[in-house]
Design a protein around this motif. Sequence first.
Motif, PDB file in Angstrom:
ATOM      1  N   GLY A   1       0.824  -1.194   0.000  1.00 19.64           N
ATOM      2  CA  GLY A   1       0.000   0.000   0.000  1.00 19.64           C
ATOM      3  C   GLY A   1       0.863   1.252   0.000  1.00 19.64           C
ATOM      4  N   ASP A   2       0.573   2.159   0.934  1.00 18.04           N
ATOM      5  CA  ASP A   2       1.328   3.410   1.032  1.00 18.04           C
ATOM      6  C   ASP A   2       2.595   3.247   1.865  1.00 18.04           C
ATOM      7  OD1 ASP A   2      -0.556   4.843  -0.428  1.00 18.04           O
ATOM      8  OD2 ASP A   2      -1.770   5.259   1.349  1.00 18.04           O
ATOM      9  N   LEU A   3       2.860   2.065   2.365  1.00 16.60           N
ATOM     10  CA  LEU A   3       3.970   1.843   3.288  1.00 16.60           C
ATOM     11  C   LEU A   3       5.019   0.923   2.683  1.00 16.60           C
ATOM     12  CD1 LEU A   3       1.800   1.107   6.456  1.00 16.60           C
ATOM     13  CD2 LEU A   3       2.776   3.304   5.788  1.00 16.60           C
ATOM     14  N   LYS A   4       6.243   1.021   3.217  1.00 17.69           N
ATOM     15  CA  LYS A   4       7.276   0.030   2.960  1.00 17.69           C
ATOM     16  C   LYS A   4       7.322  -0.909   4.162  1.00 17.69           C
ATOM     17  CE  LYS A   4      10.921   2.010   0.040  1.00 17.69           C
ATOM     18  NZ  LYS A   4      12.335   2.480   0.058  1.00 17.69           N
ATOM     19  N   ARG A   5       7.644  -2.172   3.906  1.00 22.63           N
ATOM     20  CA  ARG A   5       7.778  -3.132   5.001  1.00 22.63           C
ATOM     21  C   ARG A   5       9.183  -3.714   4.986  1.00 22.63           C
ATOM     22  NH1 ARG A   5       3.437  -7.500   4.901  1.00 22.63           N
ATOM     23  NH2 ARG A   5       4.460  -7.965   2.916  1.00 22.63           N
ATOM     24  N   TYR A   6       9.871  -3.555   6.107  1.00 18.50           N
ATOM     25  CA  TYR A   6      11.164  -4.199   6.344  1.00 18.50           C
ATOM     26  C   TYR A   6      10.890  -5.411   7.214  1.00 18.50           C
ATOM     27  CZ  TYR A   6      13.983  -0.252   4.610  1.00 18.50           C
ATOM     28  OH  TYR A   6      14.580   0.703   3.830  1.00 18.50           O
ATOM     29  N   SER A   7      11.244  -6.593   6.733  1.00 11.60           N
ATOM     30  CA  SER A   7      10.854  -7.787   7.464  1.00 11.60           C
ATOM     31  C   SER A   7      11.956  -8.836   7.488  1.00 11.60           C
ATOM     32  CB  SER A   7       9.576  -8.396   6.860  1.00 11.60           C
ATOM     33  OG  SER A   7       9.781  -8.746   5.498  1.00 11.60           O
ATOM     34  N   ALA A   8      11.891  -9.661   8.516  1.00  8.68           N
ATOM     35  CA  ALA A   8      12.765 -10.811   8.722  1.00  8.68           C
ATOM     36  C   ALA A   8      12.001 -11.713   9.681  1.00  8.68           C
ATOM     37  CB  ALA A   8      14.113 -10.371   9.310  1.00  8.68           C
ATOM     38  N   PRO A   9      12.479 -12.932   9.938  1.00  8.94           N
ATOM     39  CA  PRO A   9      11.769 -13.789  10.879  1.00  8.94           C
ATOM     40  C   PRO A   9      11.500 -13.076  12.207  1.00  8.94           C
ATOM     41  CG  PRO A   9      13.428 -15.062   9.736  1.00  8.94           C
ATOM     42  CD  PRO A   9      13.623 -13.632   9.306  1.00  8.94           C
ATOM     43  N   ASP A  10      10.250 -13.060  12.608  1.00  5.06           N
ATOM     44  CA  ASP A  10       9.778 -12.508  13.883  1.00  5.06           C
ATOM     45  C   ASP A  10       9.792 -10.985  13.959  1.00  5.06           C
ATOM     46  OD1 ASP A  10       9.261 -15.035  14.965  1.00  5.06           O
ATOM     47  OD2 ASP A  10      11.327 -15.245  15.658  1.00  5.06           O
ATOM     48  N   ILE A  11      10.031 -10.298  12.849  1.00  2.00           N
ATOM     49  CA  ILE A  11      10.020  -8.836  12.901  1.00  2.00           C
ATOM     50  C   ILE A  11       9.511  -8.243  11.591  1.00  2.00           C
ATOM     51  CG2 ILE A  11      12.481  -8.721  12.281  1.00  2.00           C
ATOM     52  CD1 ILE A  11      12.607  -6.112  13.936  1.00  2.00           C
ATOM     53  N   ASP A  12       8.572  -7.304  11.706  1.00  2.00           N
ATOM     54  CA  ASP A  12       8.043  -6.545  10.577  1.00  2.00           C
ATOM     55  C   ASP A  12       7.963  -5.090  11.008  1.00  2.00           C
ATOM     56  OD1 ASP A  12       7.002  -8.752   8.641  1.00  2.00           O
ATOM     57  OD2 ASP A  12       6.129  -9.289  10.589  1.00  2.00           O
ATOM     58  N   ILE A  13       8.644  -4.203  10.288  1.00  2.00           N
ATOM     59  CA  ILE A  13       8.577  -2.780  10.580  1.00  2.00           C
ATOM     60  C   ILE A  13       8.019  -2.069   9.343  1.00  2.00           C
ATOM     61  CG2 ILE A  13       9.800  -0.730  11.334  1.00  2.00           C
ATOM     62  CD1 ILE A  13       9.904  -2.968  13.395  1.00  2.00           C
ATOM     63  N   PHE A  14       6.940  -1.318   9.555  1.00  2.00           N
ATOM     64  CA  PHE A  14       6.266  -0.615   8.475  1.00  2.00           C
ATOM     65  C   PHE A  14       6.714   0.842   8.481  1.00  2.00           C
ATOM     66  CE2 PHE A  14       3.683  -4.177   9.802  1.00  2.00           C
ATOM     67  CZ  PHE A  14       3.385  -4.791   8.594  1.00  2.00           C
ATOM     68  N   VAL A  15       7.207   1.300   7.340  1.00  3.18           N
ATOM     69  CA  VAL A  15       7.757   2.647   7.215  1.00  3.18           C
ATOM     70  C   VAL A  15       6.734   3.549   6.530  1.00  3.18           C
ATOM     71  CG1 VAL A  15       9.616   4.050   6.267  1.00  3.18           C
ATOM     72  CG2 VAL A  15      10.088   1.721   7.038  1.00  3.18           C
ATOM     73  N   GLY A  16       6.384   4.644   7.203  1.00  2.00           N
ATOM     74  CA  GLY A  16       5.437   5.590   6.649  1.00  2.00           C
ATOM     75  C   GLY A  16       4.517   6.110   7.733  1.00  2.00           C
ATOM     76  N   ASP A  17       3.445   6.756   7.325  1.00  2.00           N
ATOM     77  CA  ASP A  17       2.468   7.332   8.245  1.00  2.00           C
ATOM     78  C   ASP A  17       1.663   6.211   8.889  1.00  2.00           C
ATOM     79  OD1 ASP A  17       0.290   8.620   9.470  1.00  2.00           O
ATOM     80  OD2 ASP A  17       0.209  10.178   7.937  1.00  2.00           O
ATOM     81  N   ILE A  18       1.687   6.134  10.225  1.00  2.00           N
ATOM     82  CA  ILE A  18       0.992   5.053  10.920  1.00  2.00           C
ATOM     83  C   ILE A  18      -0.505   5.068  10.641  1.00  2.00           C
ATOM     84  CG2 ILE A  18       0.658   6.370  13.054  1.00  2.00           C
ATOM     85  CD1 ILE A  18       1.173   3.755  14.591  1.00  2.00           C
ATOM     86  N   LEU A  19      -1.061   6.236  10.310  1.00  2.00           N
ATOM     87  CA  LEU A  19      -2.484   6.315  10.015  1.00  2.00           C
ATOM     88  C   LEU A  19      -2.836   5.624   8.696  1.00  2.00           C
ATOM     89  CD1 LEU A  19      -3.308   9.961  11.158  1.00  2.00           C
ATOM     90  CD2 LEU A  19      -3.551   7.831  12.449  1.00  2.00           C
ATOM     91  N   HIS A  20      -1.823   5.296   7.904  1.00  2.00           N
ATOM     92  CA  HIS A  20      -2.044   4.554   6.662  1.00  2.00           C
ATOM     93  C   HIS A  20      -1.914   3.041   6.867  1.00  2.00           C
ATOM     94  CE1 HIS A  20      -0.717   8.341   4.208  1.00  2.00           C
ATOM     95  NE2 HIS A  20      -1.909   8.473   4.762  1.00  2.00           N
ATOM     96  N   LEU A  21      -1.569   2.630   8.071  1.00  2.00           N
ATOM     97  CA  LEU A  21      -1.431   1.201   8.368  1.00  2.00           C
ATOM     98  C   LEU A  21      -2.802   0.621   8.669  1.00  2.00           C
ATOM     99  CD1 LEU A  21       0.454  -1.242   8.942  1.00  2.00           C
ATOM    100  CD2 LEU A  21       0.582  -0.438  11.321  1.00  2.00           C
ATOM    101  N   THR A  22      -3.191  -0.407   7.941  1.00  2.00           N
ATOM    102  CA  THR A  22      -4.493  -1.031   8.145  1.00  2.00           C
ATOM    103  C   THR A  22      -4.350  -2.284   9.006  1.00  2.00           C
ATOM    104  OG1 THR A  22      -4.327  -2.476   6.208  1.00  2.00           O
ATOM    105  CG2 THR A  22      -5.227  -0.253   5.861  1.00  2.00           C
ATOM    106  N   ARG A  23      -5.462  -2.710   9.547  1.00  2.00           N
ATOM    107  CA  ARG A  23      -5.465  -3.922  10.378  1.00  2.00           C
ATOM    108  C   ARG A  23      -5.057  -5.141   9.550  1.00  2.00           C
ATOM    109  NH1 ARG A  23     -10.446  -5.456  14.467  1.00  2.00           N
ATOM    110  NH2 ARG A  23      -9.481  -7.280  15.464  1.00  2.00           N
ATOM    111  N   GLU A  24      -5.476  -5.149   8.281  1.00  2.00           N
ATOM    112  CA  GLU A  24      -5.156  -6.281   7.414  1.00  2.00           C
ATOM    113  C   GLU A  24      -3.661  -6.346   7.126  1.00  2.00           C
ATOM    114  OE1 GLU A  24      -9.198  -5.360   7.534  1.00  2.00           O
ATOM    115  OE2 GLU A  24      -7.590  -4.022   6.825  1.00  2.00           O
ATOM    116  N   VAL A  25      -3.024  -5.201   6.891  1.00  3.03           N
ATOM    117  CA  VAL A  25      -1.592  -5.176   6.608  1.00  3.03           C
ATOM    118  C   VAL A  25      -0.783  -5.480   7.870  1.00  3.03           C
ATOM    119  CG1 VAL A  25       0.332  -3.652   5.982  1.00  3.03           C
ATOM    120  CG2 VAL A  25      -1.765  -3.657   4.615  1.00  3.03           C
ATOM    121  N   LEU A  26      -1.188  -4.912   8.997  1.00  6.35           N
ATOM    122  CA  LEU A  26      -0.477  -5.169  10.247  1.00  6.35           C
ATOM    123  C   LEU A  26      -0.535  -6.629  10.634  1.00  6.35           C
ATOM    124  CD1 LEU A  26       0.975  -4.320  12.860  1.00  6.35           C
ATOM    125  CD2 LEU A  26      -1.274  -3.711  13.804  1.00  6.35           C
ATOM    126  N   GLY A  27      -1.700  -7.225  10.524  1.00  3.52           N
ATOM    127  CA  GLY A  27      -1.866  -8.604  10.965  1.00  3.52           C
ATOM    128  C   GLY A  27      -2.151  -8.658  12.451  1.00  3.52           C
TER     129      GLY A  27
END
Length: 216
Positions: A89-115
């Motif tokens: 979506g409007d965010l970048k995701r930096y991920s590895a086992p057991d960690i996901d960091i979403f880069v961007g405006d937190i108000l653009h983070l949806t429940r579906e993307v967060l998990g």
Amino acid sequence: MEHEFWHDKWRRNEIGFHNREAHPLLVEHFARLGLEQGDRLFLPLCGKTLDIGWLLERGYAVAGAELSEMAVIQLFEQLGIDPQVDKTGDLKRYSAPDIDIFVGDILHLTREVLGPVAAVYDRAALVALPLEMRRRYAEHLVQVTGSAPQLLITFEYDQEKMPGPPFCVNDEEVAEHYAASYTLNLLQTVDVEGGLKGKCPAEEKIWLLESKSLVA
């Protein structure tokens, strides 16, 4: 408060809000969340906090949201992890086992993307925002996490003596944002040693917010 304010803070390395060790209030009160190893926590506006490494070392999974991509790059360097980077979506995701960091405006983070997340640890998000943004942020956080229980850290001081951030968020305001969704438990209040930024006396508080829907 514009996004550029925080981008500039990171560019200038003006990150006095970044502690050099895991937060002692987290260490002392984390067990109150009642989590099991493998459970996933959400850290809003996480920066490159060492609290993430502390949680990972103890077998928990972490999701975070952060406006500054520079902070997230430094976080993974600090952890010694080479992340996968993709767009969601409007965010970048930096991920590895057991960690996901979403880069961007937190108000653009949806429940579906967060998990799904088992809990929230808000150490520096609510207090980083001016009042009107705090209202929008708190409402969004409840929605995006499904009112998952929280450990919340706030500061209380005379706002007229020092401009934020961190901003003063008193007990009444915590109730304004969260009493409809949570039972509020003030766990501990400590004096900020030397005052906040050395400028004025302040108290730091840690709250346990227990979801009323989960209790029901």
